[in-house]
Motif scaffolding. Structure first.
Motif, short mmCIF file in Angstrom:
data_model
loop_
_atom_site.label_atom_id
_atom_site.label_comp_id
_atom_site.label_asym_id
_atom_site.label_seq_id
_atom_site.Cartn_x
_atom_site.Cartn_y
_atom_site.Cartn_z
N LEU A 1 36.59 6.11 21.34
CA LEU A 1 37.80 6.37 22.11
C LEU A 1 37.43 6.89 23.49
O LEU A 1 36.61 7.79 23.62
N SER A 2 38.05 6.33 24.51
CA SER A 2 37.87 6.84 25.87
C SER A 2 38.95 7.86 26.18
O SER A 2 39.92 8.02 25.42
N THR A 3 38.81 8.53 27.31
CA THR A 3 39.86 9.45 27.74
C THR A 3 41.18 8.72 27.94
O THR A 3 42.24 9.21 27.56
N VAL A 4 41.12 7.53 28.52
CA VAL A 4 42.34 6.74 28.72
C VAL A 4 43.00 6.44 27.37
O VAL A 4 44.22 6.54 27.22
N ASP A 5 42.17 6.07 26.38
CA ASP A 5 42.71 5.82 25.04
C ASP A 5 43.45 7.05 24.51
O ASP A 5 44.55 6.95 23.96
N THR A 6 42.81 8.22 24.64
CA THR A 6 43.39 9.42 24.02
C THR A 6 44.48 10.05 24.86
O THR A 6 45.25 10.86 24.35
N LEU A 7 44.57 9.70 26.13
CA LEU A 7 45.74 10.11 26.91
C LEU A 7 46.97 9.36 26.41
O LEU A 7 48.07 9.92 26.32
N ALA A 8 46.78 8.08 26.09
CA ALA A 8 47.90 7.27 25.59
C ALA A 8 48.19 7.57 24.13
O ALA A 8 49.36 7.65 23.72
N ASN A 9 47.14 7.74 23.34
CA ASN A 9 47.28 8.00 21.90
C ASN A 9 46.28 9.08 21.50
O ASN A 9 45.16 8.76 21.09
N PRO A 10 46.66 10.34 21.64
CA PRO A 10 45.71 11.43 21.34
C PRO A 10 45.18 11.35 19.91
O PRO A 10 45.88 10.93 18.99
N LEU A 11 43.93 11.76 19.75
CA LEU A 11 43.35 11.86 18.42
C LEU A 11 44.14 12.90 17.64
O LEU A 11 44.31 14.04 18.09
N GLU A 12 44.62 12.54 16.47
CA GLU A 12 45.50 13.44 15.72
C GLU A 12 44.71 14.40 14.84
O GLU A 12 43.77 14.00 14.14
N LEU A 13 45.11 15.67 14.90
CA LEU A 13 44.62 16.70 13.99
C LEU A 13 45.71 16.91 12.95
O LEU A 13 46.73 17.55 13.22
N GLY A 14 45.51 16.35 11.76
CA GLY A 14 46.53 16.44 10.73
C GLY A 14 46.65 17.85 10.18
O GLY A 14 45.68 18.40 9.64
N ASP A 15 47.82 18.43 10.31
CA ASP A 15 48.05 19.82 9.93
C ASP A 15 48.49 19.91 8.47
O ASP A 15 49.64 19.66 8.13
N ASN A 16 47.52 20.26 7.60
CA ASN A 16 47.79 20.48 6.18
C ASN A 16 47.64 21.96 5.83
O ASN A 16 47.33 22.31 4.69
N LEU A 17 47.84 22.82 6.81
CA LEU A 17 47.51 24.23 6.69
C LEU A 17 48.71 25.08 6.27
O LEU A 17 49.86 24.76 6.59
N SER A 18 48.41 26.19 5.61
CA SER A 18 49.44 27.18 5.31
C SER A 18 49.76 27.97 6.58
O SER A 18 49.06 27.87 7.60
N SER A 19 50.80 28.78 6.52
CA SER A 19 51.31 29.45 7.72
C SER A 19 50.30 30.37 8.38
O SER A 19 50.30 30.53 9.60
N SER A 20 49.40 30.97 7.60
CA SER A 20 48.46 31.94 8.17
C SER A 20 47.42 31.29 9.07
O SER A 20 46.71 31.99 9.80
N TRP A 21 47.32 29.96 9.04
CA TRP A 21 46.32 29.25 9.85
C TRP A 21 46.93 28.53 11.05
O TRP A 21 46.20 27.97 11.87
N GLN A 22 48.24 28.52 11.16
CA GLN A 22 48.88 27.68 12.17
C GLN A 22 48.47 28.03 13.60
O GLN A 22 48.15 27.15 14.41
N GLU A 23 48.47 29.31 13.92
CA GLU A 23 48.14 29.71 15.29
C GLU A 23 46.71 29.32 15.65
O GLU A 23 46.43 28.94 16.80
N SER A 24 45.81 29.41 14.69
CA SER A 24 44.41 29.06 14.97
C SER A 24 44.26 27.58 15.27
O SER A 24 43.51 27.19 16.17
#
Length: 274
Positions: A37-60
């Motif tokens: 992925l290039s920067t141009v690619d990820t500006l258009a479609n950012p690499l996703e960080l899938g959030d499967n976390l409980s509430s205590s981890w959200q801010e991190s």
């Protein structure tokens, strides 16, 4: 003799001084591994960080995402699509927490990569072990911020800048420490990336950006960040991680490789509890 606390302060001051004069630390790319992925690619479609976390981890996670967006590889936090086993999802990073047991590790980053000269990452996961983060020693925002930042950094293609828990902080989450926010010994904060991390990512992704230093260019990345299915496998313990190929400064196995079928390897980076 100098006491330990005073020595740590002196070391921290020395690191601040050499940093001010632009001394670069060693190359800390994680081998040749990177997303296609290039920067141009990820500006258009950012690499996703899938959030499967409980509430205590959200801010991190939100903080780590924001920090790493100062690099050439853009990301965004998205709804997680994984399960209790934290199975990977093609083309993205799944981030999970759970009570994975008294097995010695705080966090692991795992990447599925295609064998060959390119080292392209197909999918990745981060696991955060609540068995330890429920203990008073680790149940702090500083420890959580450091570990999330570090494990996400691994999934982008970075290794560690330093693997000694007891020397002076380098001011980056890609550095081992027993003092994440620097408050114990009056030293640098290790909860966030530093400029050397951003520079390293610029170098890693430079060829995809069509520039020598990785700054946004013509976007020569082929957009193959979402490849064909490479399968899933349970990988929670060292016995399942494959062959240990590197050790940390304490002599503990910290990097494992397991060969899967169809020309795919899964690489595991582990952060052990002290």
């Amino acid at each position: 003799m100098l006491n330990t606390t005073y020595a740590k302060v002196l070391l921290g001051t020395f690191v601040l001084l050499i940093s001010a004069f632009g001394v670069a630390y060693a190359d800390h790319a994680w081998g040749k591994y990177h997303w296609d992925l290039s920067t141009v690619d990820t500006l258009a479609n950012p690499l996703e960080l899938g959030d499967n976390l409980s509430s205590s981890w959200q801010e991190s996670l939100v903080g780590a995402s924001s920090d790493w967006n100062n690099s050439v590889l853009k990301n965004q936090v998205a709804a997680g699509t994984s399960n209790a086993n934290c199975d990977p999802t093609l083309g993205q990073v799944e981030v999970c927490n759970g009570a994975y047991g008294d097995n010695g590790w705080l966090g692991i980053a795992q990447i599925w990569v295609y064998r060959g000269k390119d080292g392209h990452i197909a999918q990745a996961i981060v696991k955060l072990n609540d068995t330890y983060f429920s203990l008073p020693a680790y149940d702090t925002s500083a420890w959580k911020d450091l570990v999330v930042c570090q494990e996400v950094g691994h999934t982008f293609g970075l290794g560690h800048q330093d693997e000694n828990f007891t020397n002076a902080n380098l001011g980056t989450c890609m550095d081992y420490t027993n003092d994440p926010d620097g408050s114990l010994y009056g030293q640098l904060n290790n909860e966030h990336p530093n400029q050397h991390d951003y520079d390293m990512l610029s170098s890693i992704y430079g060829h995809l950006n069509g520039t020598g230093d990785g700054t946004p260019g013509s976007g020569k990345g082929s957009g193959k960040g979402k490849p064909a299915n490479v399968g899933t496998v349970t990988l929670n313990t060292p016995a399942e991680w494959g062959l240990a190929v590197a050790q940390d400064a304490q002599g503990r196995d910290s990097l494992y490789v397991r060969h899967l079928g169809s020309g795919v390897d899964v690489i595991t980076h582990v952060l052990w509890a002290e």
